[in-house]
Design a protein around this motif. Structure first.
Motif, PDB file in Angstrom:
ATOM      1  N   GLN A 160       0.856  -1.047  -0.077  1.00 15.96           N
ATOM      2  CA  GLN A 160      -0.183  -0.152   0.025  1.00 15.96           C
ATOM      3  C   GLN A 160       0.910   1.244  -0.033  1.00 15.96           C
ATOM      4  N   GLY A 161       1.875   1.305   0.706  1.00 16.89           N
ATOM      5  CA  GLY A 161       2.729   2.359   0.727  1.00 16.89           C
ATOM      6  C   GLY A 161       3.474   2.588  -0.505  1.00 16.89           C
ATOM      7  N   LEU A 162       3.797   1.454  -1.293  1.00 16.74           N
ATOM      8  CA  LEU A 162       4.308   1.669  -2.538  1.00 16.74           C
ATOM      9  C   LEU A 162       3.350   2.384  -3.499  1.00 16.74           C
ATOM     10  N   LYS A 163       2.319   2.014  -3.569  1.00 19.36           N
ATOM     11  CA  LYS A 163       1.134   2.527  -4.381  1.00 19.36           C
ATOM     12  C   LYS A 163       0.785   3.850  -4.138  1.00 19.36           C
ATOM     13  N   LEU A 164       1.025   4.203  -2.601  1.00 14.99           N
ATOM     14  CA  LEU A 164       0.777   5.616  -2.522  1.00 14.99           C
ATOM     15  C   LEU A 164       1.885   6.470  -2.958  1.00 14.99           C
ATOM     16  N   GLN A 165       2.921   5.800  -3.128  1.00 10.69           N
ATOM     17  CA  GLN A 165       4.146   6.684  -3.402  1.00 10.69           C
ATOM     18  C   GLN A 165       4.189   6.854  -5.056  1.00 10.69           C
ATOM     19  N   GLY A 166       3.143   6.068  -5.829  1.00  9.86           N
ATOM     20  CA  GLY A 166       3.253   6.136  -7.298  1.00  9.86           C
ATOM     21  C   GLY A 166       3.971   4.956  -7.964  1.00  9.86           C
ATOM     22  N   ALA A 167       4.347   3.988  -6.960  1.00  9.78           N
ATOM     23  CA  ALA A 167       5.390   2.982  -7.687  1.00  9.78           C
ATOM     24  C   ALA A 167       4.801   2.490  -8.825  1.00  9.78           C
ATOM     25  N   PHE A 168       3.613   2.202  -8.926  1.00  8.13           N
ATOM     26  CA  PHE A 168       3.023   1.455  -9.956  1.00  8.13           C
ATOM     27  C   PHE A 168       2.141   2.220 -11.182  1.00  8.13           C
ATOM     28  N   ASN A 169       2.452   3.672 -11.088  1.00  6.00           N
ATOM     29  CA  ASN A 169       1.870   4.424 -12.043  1.00  6.00           C
ATOM     30  C   ASN A 169       2.515   4.246 -13.378  1.00  6.00           C
ATOM     31  N   ASN A 170       3.778   3.882 -13.732  1.00  8.05           N
ATOM     32  CA  ASN A 170       4.180   3.559 -14.775  1.00  8.05           C
ATOM     33  C   ASN A 170       4.464   2.238 -15.083  1.00  8.05           C
ATOM     34  N   VAL A 171       3.735   1.125 -14.471  1.00  6.15           N
ATOM     35  CA  VAL A 171       3.791  -0.285 -14.591  1.00  6.15           C
ATOM     36  C   VAL A 171       2.934  -0.960 -15.597  1.00  6.15           C
ATOM     37  N   SER A 172       3.486  -1.792 -16.470  1.00  3.88           N
ATOM     38  CA  SER A 172       2.373  -2.597 -17.377  1.00  3.88           C
ATOM     39  C   SER A 172       1.788  -3.629 -16.846  1.00  3.88           C
ATOM     40  N   GLY A 173       2.464  -4.245 -15.772  1.00  2.00           N
ATOM     41  CA  GLY A 173       2.433  -5.344 -15.007  1.00  2.00           C
ATOM     42  C   GLY A 173       3.173  -5.487 -13.825  1.00  2.00           C
ATOM     43  N   ILE A 174       2.616  -6.232 -12.892  1.00  2.33           N
ATOM     44  CA  ILE A 174       3.374  -6.717 -11.488  1.00  2.33           C
ATOM     45  C   ILE A 174       3.392  -8.255 -11.478  1.00  2.33           C
ATOM     46  N   LEU A 175       4.688  -8.741 -11.239  1.00  2.52           N
ATOM     47  CA  LEU A 175       4.866 -10.195 -11.043  1.00  2.52           C
ATOM     48  C   LEU A 175       5.054 -10.093  -9.325  1.00  2.52           C
ATOM     49  N   ILE A 176       4.505 -10.963  -8.741  1.00  5.48           N
ATOM     50  CA  ILE A 176       4.496 -11.303  -7.290  1.00  5.48           C
ATOM     51  C   ILE A 176       5.137 -12.721  -7.024  1.00  5.48           C
ATOM     52  N   GLY A 177       6.287 -12.720  -6.405  1.00  7.70           N
ATOM     53  CA  GLY A 177       6.583 -13.976  -6.104  1.00  7.70           C
ATOM     54  C   GLY A 177       5.826 -14.877  -5.082  1.00  7.70           C
ATOM     55  N   ARG A 178       6.318 -16.173  -4.922  1.00  7.78           N
ATOM     56  CA  ARG A 178       5.521 -17.000  -3.891  1.00  7.78           C
ATOM     57  C   ARG A 178       5.991 -16.387  -2.579  1.00  7.78           C
ATOM     58  N   ASN A 179       4.915 -16.341  -1.743  1.00  7.18           N
ATOM     59  CA  ASN A 179       5.080 -15.793  -0.182  1.00  7.18           C
ATOM     60  C   ASN A 179       5.868 -16.858   0.385  1.00  7.18           C
ATOM     61  N   ALA A 180       7.011 -16.383   1.154  1.00  2.00           N
ATOM     62  CA  ALA A 180       7.786 -17.272   1.954  1.00  2.00           C
ATOM     63  C   ALA A 180       7.067 -17.118   3.377  1.00  2.00           C
ATOM     64  N   VAL A 181       6.229 -16.415   3.807  1.00  3.01           N
ATOM     65  CA  VAL A 181       5.598 -16.567   5.098  1.00  3.01           C
ATOM     66  C   VAL A 181       4.181 -17.260   4.945  1.00  3.01           C
ATOM     67  N   LEU A 182       4.429 -18.424   5.661  1.00  2.00           N
ATOM     68  CA  LEU A 182       3.111 -19.167   5.610  1.00  2.00           C
ATOM     69  C   LEU A 182       1.909 -18.575   6.562  1.00  2.00           C
ATOM     70  N   ASP A 183       0.734 -18.909   6.137  1.00  2.00           N
ATOM     71  CA  ASP A 183      -0.505 -18.269   6.749  1.00  2.00           C
ATOM     72  C   ASP A 183      -0.749 -19.112   8.036  1.00  2.00           C
ATOM     73  N   ASN A 184      -1.102 -18.540   9.169  1.00  2.00           N
ATOM     74  CA  ASN A 184      -1.307 -19.421  10.377  1.00  2.00           C
ATOM     75  C   ASN A 184      -2.604 -18.961  11.077  1.00  2.00           C
ATOM     76  N   ASP A 185      -3.050 -19.712  11.798  1.00  2.00           N
ATOM     77  CA  ASP A 185      -4.194 -19.634  12.514  1.00  2.00           C
ATOM     78  C   ASP A 185      -4.571 -18.229  13.508  1.00  2.00           C
ATOM     79  N   SER A 186      -3.090 -17.978  14.097  1.00  2.00           N
ATOM     80  CA  SER A 186      -3.210 -16.761  14.693  1.00  2.00           C
ATOM     81  C   SER A 186      -3.354 -15.484  14.083  1.00  2.00           C
ATOM     82  N   ASP A 187      -3.363 -15.180  12.838  1.00  2.00           N
ATOM     83  CA  ASP A 187      -3.446 -14.123  11.821  1.00  2.00           C
ATOM     84  C   ASP A 187      -4.674 -14.153  11.173  1.00  2.00           C
ATOM     85  N   PRO A 188      -5.649 -13.320  11.383  1.00  2.00           N
ATOM     86  CA  PRO A 188      -6.881 -13.800  10.679  1.00  2.00           C
ATOM     87  C   PRO A 188      -6.941 -13.234   9.139  1.00  2.00           C
ATOM     88  N   VAL A 189      -5.663 -12.536   8.608  1.00  2.00           N
ATOM     89  CA  VAL A 189      -5.567 -12.195   7.319  1.00  2.00           C
ATOM     90  C   VAL A 189      -4.407 -13.121   6.727  1.00  2.00           C
TER      91      VAL A 189
END
Length: 342
Positions: free
Chosen positions: A259-288
């Motif tokens: 969100q911070g990158l978005k607010l700084q305009g980091a995606f304004n001149n981007v044709s597409g975004i590639l997001i790698g596999r998330n190395a942080v596993l989901d767990n039951d203690s975090d609702p998100v």
């Protein structure tokens, strides 16, 4: 872009730890991958900032910066590799003599994680193409998957050449323990599928976008963005593809970083975004979950956002050349990226 000379048999590869060094228990693995470089035909120059690790670093910032400068300015060195990333590469950036480096011979620099701190800075400030891909400690000859086994072949291509990579078939969910098995290869058990985040674009039968590649580890790049060490706005005359991967951020931190990158305009001149596999596993203690955090931050963008791409801490890694002109294609059955060194 300034592309380093293609690697070939006899090329000299310098090894130094920008951040974390290699503790004694892992020296057998280090010896395996260094010897494998020699078997491939490279001359290996081992730095002094390598075989020790204390408080996350191989040596003091001043000593690490001095050795890196030595290799960067050595006309006989063709490539520089770190064993892996770490936490502290950022402290090298103000210590490097960037004016002197403007007159140095470009050379290939390769790796991911905290290595991407140096990669992005070199590309931003010097205009050298750099390589986000497999780290040295993973690059043994017995890594035979299609992505990892080709990385040095790609760095042997001449300027103007193109190469294409398809998505991996499987990825590694649990890291190998090199202290117990110095010859370990990836344990590729989990099926790979690149996915589209944005709902409207997700409904299309195929997705295609092009641009110059830039990016790296989100944990670092969220702090570097907009500084002299990572300023994609310098290329506003053409679009680029931004790639990012999360190493350690919790879902809420992940959301705030994007969100911070978005607010700084980091995606304004981007044709597409590639997001790698998330190395942080989901767990039951975090609702998100990580995917929910990603969706909350980027789900409403009108450009394609692909996630679970072969980038980052869950091997294998695509070879991504910062500065190369790339075309990404995703169909119902396969993802691919074609890069041209122009």
């Amino acid at each position: 872009m300034l592309y380093p000379a293609p690697l070939s048999r006899g090329s000299k590869v310098a090894i130094t730890a920008f951040s974390s060094g290699v503790p004694a228990a892992l020296h057998p693995r280090l010896d395996v991958v260094l010897n494998d470089l020699r078997i491939r035909g490279f001359e290996v120059l081992e730095g002094k900032c390598l075989r020790e690790n204390a408080k996350h670093v191989s040596a003091s910032a001043e000593v690490r910066a001095k050795e890196l400068m030595q290799f960067l300015c050595d006309e006989n060195v063709d490539a520089i590799m770190a064993p892996w990333g770490g936490e502290m590469a950022m402290d090298l950036l103000p210590l490097l003599d960037w004016n002197r480096l403007l007159h140095a011979k470009p050379k290939w620099i390769l790796g991911f994680s905290d290595v991407s701190t140096v990669l992005t800075s070199i590309t931003t400030k010097l205009g050298w193409a750099t390589c986000h891909g497999t780290n040295l400690m993973q690059l043994s000859l017995n890594q035979t998957d299609a992505l990892t086994s080709k990385v040095l072949d790609f760095l042997s291509l001449a300027e103007g050449s193109s190469f294409k990579q398809n998505n991996a078939h499987f990825y590694e969910a649990q890291y190998a323990d090199y202290s117990k098995n110095p010859n370990a290869a990836f344990n590729l058990t989990e099926p790979v599928k690149w996915k589209v985040l944005n709902k409207g674009i997700r409904e299309e039968s195929s997705v295609t976008f092009s641009g110059r590649l830039t990016g790296g580890c989100l944990d670092i790049h969220m702090m570097l963005y907009g500084s002299e060490f990572f300023n994609p706005k310098a290329c506003e005359n053409e679009s680029f593809i931004l790639y990012l991967e999360n190493a350690e951020l919790s879902p809420t931190q992940y959301f705030r970083a994007l969100q911070g990158l978005k607010l700084q305009g980091a995606f304004n001149n981007v044709s597409g975004i590639l997001i790698g596999r998330n190395a942080v596993l989901d767990n039951d203690s975090d609702p998100v979950s990580g995917t929910e955090a990603l969706t909350m931050a980027l789900g409403e963008l009108s450009i394609p956002v692909l996630y679970d791409v072969d980038i980052g801490h869950l091997a294998p890694n695509l070879t991504l050349i910062n500065g190369a002109l790339a075309k990404v294609e995703l169909t119902q059955t396969q993802g691919s990226i074609t890069q041209t060194l122009i």
